[in-house]
Write a protein that holds these residues in place. Structure first.
Motif, PDB file in Angstrom:
ATOM      1  N   MET A 317       5.548 -11.161  13.271  1.00  0.00           N
ATOM      2  CA  MET A 317       6.490 -11.480  13.128  1.00  0.00           C
ATOM      3  C   MET A 317       6.821 -13.171  13.153  1.00  0.00           C
ATOM      4  N   LEU A 318       6.277 -13.497  13.868  1.00  0.00           N
ATOM      5  CA  LEU A 318       6.376 -15.124  13.916  1.00  0.00           C
ATOM      6  C   LEU A 318       4.856 -15.663  14.230  1.00  0.00           C
ATOM      7  N   PRO A 319       4.351 -16.796  14.780  1.00  0.00           N
ATOM      8  CA  PRO A 319       3.574 -17.832  14.357  1.00  0.00           C
ATOM      9  C   PRO A 319       3.205 -17.815  16.106  1.00  0.00           C
ATOM     10  N   ALA A 320       1.987 -17.429  16.574  1.00  0.00           N
ATOM     11  CA  ALA A 320       1.180 -17.272  17.524  1.00  0.00           C
ATOM     12  C   ALA A 320       1.370 -17.959  18.814  1.00  0.00           C
ATOM     13  N   PHE A 321       2.134 -19.806  18.230  1.00  0.00           N
ATOM     14  CA  PHE A 321       2.299 -20.465  19.807  1.00  0.00           C
ATOM     15  C   PHE A 321       3.311 -19.348  20.677  1.00  0.00           C
ATOM     16  N   PHE A 322       4.925 -18.607  19.495  1.00  0.00           N
ATOM     17  CA  PHE A 322       5.515 -18.251  20.402  1.00  0.00           C
ATOM     18  C   PHE A 322       5.550 -17.462  21.372  1.00  0.00           C
ATOM     19  N   ALA A 323       4.430 -16.768  21.478  1.00  0.00           N
ATOM     20  CA  ALA A 323       3.351 -16.112  21.961  1.00  0.00           C
ATOM     21  C   ALA A 323       2.234 -16.463  23.720  1.00  0.00           C
ATOM     22  N   GLN A 324       2.730 -17.571  23.514  1.00  0.00           N
ATOM     23  CA  GLN A 324       2.347 -18.432  24.922  1.00  0.00           C
ATOM     24  C   GLN A 324       2.327 -18.576  26.186  1.00  0.00           C
ATOM     25  N   ARG A 325       2.371 -18.235  26.908  1.00  0.00           N
ATOM     26  CA  ARG A 325       2.803 -18.036  28.277  1.00  0.00           C
ATOM     27  C   ARG A 325       2.298 -18.755  28.972  1.00  0.00           C
ATOM     28  N   SER A 326       3.477 -19.343  30.306  1.00  0.00           N
ATOM     29  CA  SER A 326       2.514 -20.861  31.063  1.00  0.00           C
ATOM     30  C   SER A 326       2.011 -19.636  32.299  1.00  0.00           C
ATOM     31  N   LYS A 327       1.513 -20.684  33.099  1.00  0.00           N
ATOM     32  CA  LYS A 327       0.976 -19.829  34.347  1.00  0.00           C
ATOM     33  C   LYS A 327       1.797 -19.060  35.582  1.00  0.00           C
ATOM     34  N   TYR A 328       2.812 -18.869  34.677  1.00  0.00           N
ATOM     35  CA  TYR A 328       3.976 -18.034  35.372  1.00  0.00           C
ATOM     36  C   TYR A 328       4.477 -16.505  34.658  1.00  0.00           C
ATOM     37  N   GLY A 329       3.473 -16.763  32.976  1.00  0.00           N
ATOM     38  CA  GLY A 329       3.693 -15.550  32.779  1.00  0.00           C
ATOM     39  C   GLY A 329       4.570 -15.268  31.872  1.00  0.00           C
ATOM     40  N   THR A 330       6.020 -16.540  31.584  1.00  0.00           N
ATOM     41  CA  THR A 330       6.875 -16.874  31.064  1.00  0.00           C
ATOM     42  C   THR A 330       6.116 -17.549  29.349  1.00  0.00           C
ATOM     43  N   PRO A 331       6.989 -16.528  28.670  1.00  0.00           N
ATOM     44  CA  PRO A 331       6.564 -17.493  27.342  1.00  0.00           C
ATOM     45  C   PRO A 331       7.146 -19.042  26.931  1.00  0.00           C
ATOM     46  N   THR A 332       6.873 -19.777  27.063  1.00  0.00           N
ATOM     47  CA  THR A 332       6.807 -21.525  27.178  1.00  0.00           C
ATOM     48  C   THR A 332       7.493 -22.495  26.412  1.00  0.00           C
ATOM     49  N   ILE A 333       6.997 -22.039  25.096  1.00  0.00           N
ATOM     50  CA  ILE A 333       7.368 -22.358  23.848  1.00  0.00           C
ATOM     51  C   ILE A 333       8.787 -20.813  23.518  1.00  0.00           C
ATOM     52  N   SER A 334       8.973 -19.922  23.744  1.00  0.00           N
ATOM     53  CA  SER A 334      10.096 -19.292  23.354  1.00  0.00           C
ATOM     54  C   SER A 334      11.357 -19.989  24.416  1.00  0.00           C
ATOM     55  N   ILE A 335      11.199 -20.291  25.591  1.00  0.00           N
ATOM     56  CA  ILE A 335      12.163 -19.994  26.172  1.00  0.00           C
ATOM     57  C   ILE A 335      12.787 -22.532  25.504  1.00  0.00           C
ATOM     58  N   LEU A 336      11.916 -22.821  25.163  1.00  0.00           N
ATOM     59  CA  LEU A 336      12.617 -23.534  25.468  1.00  0.00           C
ATOM     60  C   LEU A 336      12.646 -24.130  23.409  1.00  0.00           C
ATOM     61  N   CYS A 337      12.407 -22.972  22.743  1.00  0.00           N
ATOM     62  CA  CYS A 337      13.254 -23.123  21.462  1.00  0.00           C
ATOM     63  C   CYS A 337      14.904 -22.265  21.570  1.00  0.00           C
ATOM     64  N   SER A 338      14.783 -21.302  22.546  1.00  0.00           N
ATOM     65  CA  SER A 338      16.162 -21.224  22.695  1.00  0.00           C
ATOM     66  C   SER A 338      17.042 -22.128  23.013  1.00  0.00           C
TER      67      SER A 338
END
Length: 477
Positions: A317-338
Motif C-alpha cells: 500500500m505504501l512505497p518500499a522505503f517505509f518497510a526499511q528496518r534499522s540494524k535494531y529491527g525498527t522501521p526507520t523511515i516510518s518512525i521519522l515520518c510519524s
C-alpha cells in the motif's frame, strides 16, 4: 522468509533479529496505548457535574466499549498476525481502498494523539522550571524531547516494551499510596453527588471515549509478538483490568475523601488531591509520575504508528522505503515520518486535538466492527487462534452498542471538527489513486507480492473475485 525480508529492506542487510514482545511488556504497551494512568480523567468529574457520572462512566463504558473492542482486536489480531493490523482486516473484508482509508485515518489520529504528550510533559515540568513558559526555552525543549523519545523507538521495540513496564509501575505507585491514605477519610455518599445543571455532555462523552479507546492500536505490532495467538488475548484482557483499576481507584479515593467542587476537577487536579490527602511530597510524586506517564504514552503510540506504516508497505500500500528496518529491527523511515507529523501538529490545543482525533478514530472503528461481522460471514473457515465464543448474530449484537456510542461521539462534534475531518477524509480518497498511479508508472519502488514478508493478505486475483471493479485500483497486485 527472513532472507526475503533482507532483500526487500536494502538498508538493513546487517540488521539483527529483533527480540519478540512477550506477555508482560505487551500488557503495559497496550496500557499506554489506551490509558497511561488516571491523568486526564479529572475532566470527567467536571463535565459530569460531580463524581457519580464519572464513576458510573468508568464502570459502564468499559462494558459497552472497551471489552467489545478488545474482543474484536483479540480475534482479528490473532487471525491476521501482521504489522498492518486493522489495515489488513479491512482490506480482507472490503478491499484495499477501504483498507488504505482505515490506515490513513488511524495513522493521522494517532499522530495527532501523540502530539499531545511532549506538550503535556513540559506543562508538568514548568511548575518546577518556570523558564519553560517562555517560547525561547519551550520550543528547543519540545524538539529535544521529541527527538530523544524518537531515538528510543529507533533502538528497538523490546526496549520500548520494557520501558513501558518501568514507567507504568512508577506512574501508578503514588495512586496506590494515595488510595491507602484516603481510606479513613472516604465517605461513600460523596460518590453519589451530581448536579444536572453543570453537565456538559459533549465534554463528558469525549473525555470517556478518549480515555477508553485505542485497544486496537497494538494490533499493528502483531508481527513483533511472540506466539500472538496465545499472547494477544491474555495481554488485552490483562490490560482491560489494569486500565479500569487505574481510573476507578484514584477517582474513588479523591472524590470520596474530599469535598472539592466538581468545578475544581480539571486536568492536573490529581496533584492537588495528592497534596490534600498526603502532603507536598505526594503532590510532587504525582507530578513526576504524570510527566513520566506522558513519555510512556508517546513511546507506545509512536511504535504503533510506525509499525502500521511498515505493515502497509509490506502489503504494497505504501512505497518500499517505509518497510526499511534499522540494524535494531525498527522501521526507520516510518518512525521519522510519524515524528515529523508530531512536531507539525504540536501547536494545536488539547481540546482541539482530542475532538479531531476522536472523530477520525470513530470512523475507523465503525469500519472495524463492520469488517469483524463481515469476515464471520464471508470467511467462516478463517484460521482464528482466538475466537469470540458467539455466532454471527451474537457478534452483531456485541458490536451494536459500541457502534451506537461511536456515532453519538461523532454527532456531538463541533462544526469545525466536521469540516477539518472532511478535508482529511477527502485527502485520503485522493491519496489512494495517486499512489496507484505512482505504482503503475514505477516512479517509486513497491515491494513485489512474491517477496512480501507477510501472509494472509488476499492477492489481486482473489480481490478481483471478491471486490469486483474496486480491485482495478488495487494497491495489492
Amino acid at each position: 522468509m527472513g532472507e526475503e525480508v533482507i532483500v526487500n529492506h536494502e538498508t538493513s542487510s546487517e540488521a539483527k533479529p529483533s527480540p519478540k514482545l512477550t506477555l508482560l511488556p505487551l500488557v503495559f504497551l497496550i496500557f499506554y496505548e489506551v490509558s497511561g494512568g488516571p491523568f486526564g480523567v479529572e475532566d470527567s468529574v467536571k463535565s459530569g457535574g460531580g463524581p457519580l457520572l464519572s464513576l458510573l462512566g468508568f464502570l459502564i463504558f468499559p462494558l459497552i466499549w472497551s471489552i467489545p473492542e478488545a474482543l474484536v482486536t483479540a480475534e482479528l489480531a490473532t487471525s491476521f498476525p501482521e504489522n498492518g493490523g486493522y489495515v489488513v482486516w479491512i482490506s480482507s473484508a472490503f478491499g484495499p481502498f477501504w483498507g488504505f482509508q482505515e490506515g490513513f485515518w488511524k495513522w493521522f489520529s494517532g499522530v495527532m494523539d501523540n502530539a499531545l504528550y511532549p506538550v503535556l510533559f513540559l506543562d508538568y515540568l514548568k511548575h518546577s522550571f518556570p523558564v519553560l513558559n517562555h517560547v525561547a526555552a519551550r520550543v528547543p525543549a519540545l524538539l529535544g524531547i521529541t527527538f530523544s523519545l524518537t531515538y528510543l523507538n529507533y533502538r528497538g521495540l523490546h526496549i520500548v516494551g520494557l520501558s513501558a513496564v518501568v514507567l507504568a509501575i512508577f506512574s501508578l505507585c503514588p495512586f496506590v499510596v494515595m488510595a491507602l491514605l484516603a481510606v479513613p477519610r472516604i465517605r461513600p455518599k460523596r460518590w453519589l453527588v451530581v448536579d444536572t445543571r453543570k453537565i456538559n455532555w459533549r465534554g463528558y462523552f469525549n473525555t470517556m471515549f478518549w480515555n477508553l479507546n485505542y485497544w486496537d492500536k497494538a494490533s499493528t505490532l502483531a508481527g513483533e509478538v511472540d506466539s500472538p495467538g496465545k499472547t494477544f488475548p491474555k495481554a488485552l484482557f490483562g490490560a482491560v483490568l489494569l486500565v479500569m483499576g487505574s481510573y476507578l481507584i484514584p477517582l474513588m479515593a479523591g472524590t470520596g475523601a474530599l469535598t472539592s467542587s466538581s468545578e475544581e476537577w480539571s486536568d492536573g487536579y490529581f496533584a492537588e488531591v495528592g497534596m490534600l490527602i498526603g502532603g507536598v511530597w505526594l503532590k510532587g510524586w504525582i507530578q513526576a509520575a504524570a510527566a513520566m506517564s506522558n513519555l510512556g504514552l508517546f513511546e507506545a503510540e509512536m511504535s504503533s504508528d510506525a509499525f502500521q506504516l511498515l505493515g502497509m508497505s509490506e502489503i504494497g500500500m505504501l512505497p518500499a522505503f517505509f518497510a526499511q528496518r534499522s540494524k535494531y529491527g525498527t522501521p526507520t523511515i516510518s518512525i521519522l515520518c510519524s515524528a515529523t507529523g508530531v512536531i507539525f501538529l504540536s501547536w494545536m490545543s488539547f481540546q482541539e486535538i482530542i475532538e479531531f482525533l476522536n472523530f477520525l478514530y470513530a470512523l475507523g472503528m465503525l469500519l472495524e466492527f463492520a469488517a469483524f461481522v463481515k469476515l464471520r460471514i464471508k470467511k467462516p473457515d478463517l484460521n482464528r487462534p482466538y475466537k469470540v465464543p458467539l455466532n454471527t448474530f451474537g457478534v452483531f449484537m456485541l458490536c451494536l452498542p459500541p457502534s451506537l456510542l461511536v456515532i453519538l461521539v461523532m454527532v456531538l462534534a463541533a462544526t469545525r471538527t466536521f469540516l477539518i475531518s472532511g478535508v482529511i477524509i477527502i485527502l485520503g480518497f485522493c491519496l489512494y489513486p495517486l499512489l496507484t498511479l505512482v505504482k503503475e508508472k514505477r516512479w517509486v519502488r513497491f515491494i513485489p507480492e512474491e517477496t512480501r514478508p507477510v501472509s494472509g493478505v488476499p492477492s489481486e486475483s482473489q480481490l478481483d473475485e471478491e471486490h469486483g471493479d474496486e480491485s482495478s485500483a488495487s494497491l495489492l497486485p
